[in-house]
Design a protein around this motif. Sequence first.
Motif, mmCIF file in Angstrom:
data_model
loop_
_atom_site.group_PDB
_atom_site.id
_atom_site.type_symbol
_atom_site.label_atom_id
_atom_site.label_comp_id
_atom_site.label_asym_id
_atom_site.label_seq_id
_atom_site.Cartn_x
_atom_site.Cartn_y
_atom_site.Cartn_z
ATOM 1 N N GLY B 31 0.789 -1.225 0.000
ATOM 2 C CA GLY B 31 0.000 0.000 0.000
ATOM 3 C C GLY B 31 0.818 1.271 0.000
ATOM 4 N N SER B 32 2.149 1.163 -0.009
ATOM 5 C CA SER B 32 2.973 2.372 0.068
ATOM 6 C C SER B 32 3.020 3.084 -1.271
ATOM 7 N N SER B 33 3.188 4.397 -1.205
ATOM 8 C CA SER B 33 3.443 5.182 -2.407
ATOM 9 C C SER B 33 4.441 6.264 -2.020
ATOM 10 N N GLY B 34 5.005 6.914 -3.024
ATOM 11 C CA GLY B 34 5.965 7.983 -2.722
ATOM 12 C C GLY B 34 7.375 7.448 -2.549
ATOM 13 N N LEU B 134 10.206 4.678 -10.619
ATOM 14 C CA LEU B 134 8.931 4.233 -10.037
ATOM 15 C C LEU B 134 8.486 5.204 -8.951
ATOM 16 N N ASP B 135 7.164 5.437 -8.913
ATOM 17 C CA ASP B 135 6.615 6.353 -7.907
ATOM 18 C C ASP B 135 6.941 5.920 -6.482
ATOM 19 N N HIS B 136 6.897 4.608 -6.223
ATOM 20 C CA HIS B 136 7.097 4.143 -4.841
ATOM 21 C C HIS B 136 8.570 3.862 -4.501
ATOM 22 N N VAL B 137 9.486 4.295 -5.383
ATOM 23 C CA VAL B 137 10.930 4.259 -5.076
ATOM 24 C C VAL B 137 11.492 5.678 -5.214
ATOM 25 N N ARG B 243 20.653 4.311 9.874
ATOM 26 C CA ARG B 243 21.502 5.455 10.213
ATOM 27 C C ARG B 243 21.919 6.229 8.973
ATOM 28 N N HIS B 244 22.222 5.514 7.897
ATOM 29 C CA HIS B 244 22.795 6.181 6.726
ATOM 30 C C HIS B 244 21.780 6.520 5.642
ATOM 31 N N LEU B 245 20.689 5.764 5.572
ATOM 32 C CA LEU B 245 19.716 6.019 4.503
ATOM 33 C C LEU B 245 18.513 6.794 5.002
ATOM 34 N N GLY B 246 18.422 6.967 6.330
ATOM 35 C CA GLY B 246 17.228 7.622 6.849
ATOM 36 C C GLY B 246 16.056 6.657 6.794
ATOM 37 N N SER B 247 14.846 7.171 6.696
ATOM 38 C CA SER B 247 13.685 6.287 6.616
ATOM 39 C C SER B 247 12.730 6.848 5.583
ATOM 40 N N ALA B 248 11.732 6.059 5.235
ATOM 41 C CA ALA B 248 10.760 6.496 4.232
ATOM 42 C C ALA B 248 10.111 7.799 4.694
ATOM 43 N N GLY B 249 10.114 8.800 3.844
ATOM 44 C CA GLY B 249 9.438 10.061 4.166
ATOM 45 C C GLY B 249 10.310 11.077 4.880
ATOM 46 N N THR B 250 11.525 10.650 5.314
ATOM 47 C CA THR B 250 12.429 11.618 5.947
ATOM 48 C C THR B 250 13.781 11.556 5.255
ATOM 49 N N ALA B 251 14.498 12.632 5.321
ATOM 50 C CA ALA B 251 15.847 12.628 4.761
ATOM 51 C C ALA B 251 16.784 11.926 5.735
ATOM 52 N N SER B 252 17.879 11.425 5.230
ATOM 53 C CA SER B 252 18.900 10.829 6.083
ATOM 54 C C SER B 252 19.507 11.904 6.966
ATOM 55 N N ASP B 253 19.854 11.506 8.188
ATOM 56 C CA ASP B 253 20.469 12.492 9.071
ATOM 57 C C ASP B 253 21.983 12.327 9.151
ATOM 58 N N SER B 254 22.552 11.543 8.325
ATOM 59 C CA SER B 254 24.012 11.387 8.405
ATOM 60 C C SER B 254 24.598 11.123 7.036
#
Lengths: 254, 254
Positions: B31-34, B134-137, B243-254
Amino acid sequence: MRITSETISDGIREQLFTIGDIPGVLWTPAGSSGPRPLVLIGHGGGQHKKGWEVVSRAFPYVTTCGFAVAAIDAPGTGDRPEHPEIRRLVALIQEREAAGESFWLAPEWPALNETVAAQLIPDWQTALDALQKLDHVGDSHPVGYYGLSQGGEMGIRLVAAEPRITAAVLGLVGSDWLINTAARITIPVEFVLQWDDDSNPRDSVMKLFDALGSAEKTLHANPGSHFRVPSFEIDSSIQFFARHLGSAGTASDS
Amino acid sequence: MRITSETISDGIREQLFTIGDIPGVLWTPAGSSGPRPLVLIGHGGGQHKKGWEVVSRAFPYVTTCGFAVAAIDAPGTGDRPEHPEIRRLVALIQEREAAGESFWLAPEWPALNETVAAQLIPDWQTALDALQKLDHVGDSHPVGYYGLSQGGEMGIRLVAAEPRITAAVLGLVGSDWLINTAARITIPVEFVLQWDDDSNPRDSVMKLFDALGSAEKTLHANPGSHFRVPSFEIDSSIQFFARHLGSAGTASDS
């Protein structure tokens, strides 16, 4: 055990204590009661129970995991009285260093470690007895140990001698006289090595890792000198202890 | 890119795809997008894009971190056609193994790796181009790579060649012909070593770790043979990528 001071800050209760002539500190979540896992932290050489490398581990262990964390001063450090024999040995080693020799090759180096250990290992066991009698520590949860450098040298001896400790982060030590002691350790160990550590050559640290009798043991090696352990190794130790000690209020699952 | 099948199970959407003649698989949260961080997983020798060692990493990366995870078949494996030259080299190496020789000392071994890499590295880059459309990547989040053994051998080449990859878990490889390639890698790396890996002697793996040009690199060594990487290293790789890639919907912090 005598609690000599209690302060609360940033969600952490800090209690300074003495047990006979052993000065120590206990950190627990502010307002917590009831038993919880306990992590003992052994400080590095020339440091003390509230040195930066102790506090930087202790605080996240308390706030992230709800653990109790305790540290005591090694003989001749912190709030302990001067220890003439340790002082004499350190002075001799410092003379050799000033003359360009490696301290870890000095003949006084094993004697210094023996002298510290002869007092510190029984003191840790006395402290553990007393800590486990406290309501907010208790004896129903597992106990871990964290110590690098002198804290690793002492940790290998303590962990080998103390069956209540069931998981340990050790490292930054390559003393060949600890090989047989390391072989008696069978608990899970995370072992830290600094790739460019002049005072603990890579091969000697790996030899000690190799000697550990543990079925589960992981070597974490990072570039840099003795004091440059990266901060993400603190997070790694949190994962390690959370996995092996469980969390406050629950039993360990491994 | 042609999506040839889509199934959803346990909160994970699995899409099989082909890009030209490259067969691949993409896992994303159901169900994810974005856009979201993407981890490419390189499978081991004789395995394929849905082998156990791929799936056991991919699933927690998707469910714990919300990452997209993709794998493609190496030449001659999985849904790819037979590759006569690879087949010939593998047969020669297997003859030597049957005669008691070490495959990694066989003269055909570097040739086999060169042959696989000549096709697989450009294929990975083609797949990455398509996946990022792809939209979801998407292409707004960082990309990681995970690969051990043959996936490590190929990973070192891919990471050195592909600036879009910004963090990698590599290892179980000690090929001396990769020393110069490894030296060109500057991204954070977690490097996995099995202490008793007959086919990748400890010293050769450490030499490759030593050669990595990365300022942040950590060697994780565990006891046991080639295939016995402990499951807690999966958790460690989750921490590393988070730690290095961040998470879906947020930028990485390192």
